[in-house]
Scaffold this active site. Structure first.
Site, short mmCIF file in Angstrom:
data_model
loop_
_atom_site.label_atom_id
_atom_site.label_comp_id
_atom_site.label_asym_id
_atom_site.label_seq_id
_atom_site.Cartn_x
_atom_site.Cartn_y
_atom_site.Cartn_z
N GLU A 54 0.83 -1.21 0.00
CA GLU A 54 0.00 0.00 0.00
C GLU A 54 0.86 1.26 0.00
OE1 GLU A 54 -2.13 -2.94 2.84
OE2 GLU A 54 -0.11 -2.57 2.06
N ALA A 167 17.67 -47.86 -9.22
CA ALA A 167 17.98 -48.72 -8.07
C ALA A 167 19.20 -48.26 -7.31
CB ALA A 167 18.17 -50.17 -8.55
N ARG A 210 18.39 -21.63 -11.64
CA ARG A 210 19.23 -21.49 -12.82
C ARG A 210 18.34 -21.31 -14.05
NH1 ARG A 210 21.13 -25.74 -10.10
NH2 ARG A 210 20.62 -27.30 -11.69
#
Length: 326
Positions: A54, A167, A210
């Protein structure tokens, strides 16, 4: 409320979003001043929380603020601080005729007093215009005031078979460049980006923004767990209570958690996740890690836990934004 009120509040919210991640410890607020059909002032919360939206809009408008209408995304503050005057008083003194407010301020120092101050000063006040969108944008501020913690957003990149990585733990890159750019934009809105020590050890992520041409601030980088060492500029905490304590001490409003499965599972199990960003990549991994330490015990309750807020296609990937239903 008029259709114009809705459109200009949406514009004020768009303005407010530009201060996300930079206004901490204050909420990111937007304000637009219009007189005789012309925009005479715009403002958003400044870096570090000052000036308030404001005050910035009134400074831009100058004398043209008299008789104008202000659209502001959060109730103007009613308390004077060493860093500046109360915005409600500034609006009255400037002669603003009408103020349209999206949501009340949860800060007990204002909490309705700002609107009361405006009305006492002869200002016409319209409340709750665009409130759901404003409350969503300021979720971190609401959490900070009401719960003493920031908004916690969990970002997960998943394969079609629900794997977070291969994995051996490698996850670069499940998603494509468009999805990764969106992830960088999420970082730009966060006060801090967080990973678990397993992800930190295997991926050695940078956790920086980035984006092409980006010159703005960088979020703090935090690892949860007990890594042997962290690079200069990083912060380390031992566990979730340590993370929350760190966020509280720095008055952070938004955390973006980027994994891995153990940290994500712990946050979900503790019901600390407010927003989920699920990136689904069009590939199958087979054996690989998924969420750990989190288990749904009732399917109906699990289904009711989240509300789908948006879905979009990013290159070859699909992004779903889900908000915790409370």
């Amino acid at each position: 409320m008029t259709a114009l009120d809705g459109r200009l509040m949406a514009a004020a919210l768009t303005l407010a979003r530009r201060s996300a991640g930079t206004s901490t410890p204050n909420p990111n607020v937007g304000c637009i001043l219009v007189r005789d059909g012309q925009v005479v002032g715009r403002g958003r919360t400044g870096e570090g929380g000052r000036p308030h939206a404001e005050a910035a809009a009134l400074a831009a408008a100058g004398p043209a603020a008299r008789g104008a209408t202000a659209w502001v995304t959060l109730e103007p503050c009613a308390h004077v601080s060493p860093r500046g005057p109360a915005c409600a008083d500034l609006l009255v003194e400037a002669g603003v005729a009408r103020v349209v407010v999206a949501m009340p301020d949860p800060d007990p120092r204002t909490a309705g007093r700002g609107i009361a101050r405006l009305r006492e000063g002869g200002v016409d006040v319209v409340e709750d215009v665009g409130r759901p969108a404003a409350e969503d944008e300021l979720l971190g501020f609401r959490r900070h005031v009401e719960d003493g913690r920031p908004e916690i957003a969990l970002k997960l990149a998943l394969s079609l078979d629900g794997r977070l990585a291969m994995a051996d733990g490698r996850s670069r890159w499940l998603t494509g460049p468009v999805a990764r750019a969106f992830g960088h934009a999420l970082r730009a809105r966060a006060d801090a980006v967080v990973v678990g020590h397993g992800t930190f050890r295997v991926d050695r992520p940078e956790l920086t923004v980035r984006l092409p041409g980006w010159t703005g601030r960088q979020p703090a980088r935090v690892v949860v767990g007990r890594p042997a060492a962290v690079p200069t500029g990083w912060l380390a905490v031992p566990d979730l209570p340590g993370l929350l304590a760190l966020a509280r001490s720095r008055a952070w409003l938004r955390l973006l958690v980027e994994g891995g499965g153990r940290l994500a599972g712990a946050l979900l199990a503790a019901d600390l996740v407010d927003r989920l960003w699920l990136f689904r990549a069009p590939l199958l991994v087979g054996e690989g890690p998924s969420l750990e330490g989190f288990e749904a015990t009732d399917l109906a309750a699990a289904r009711a836990r989240w509300t789908l807020a948006s879905r979009r296609v990013l290159g070859g990937d699909v992004l779903e934004e889900l908000v915790r239903a409370r």
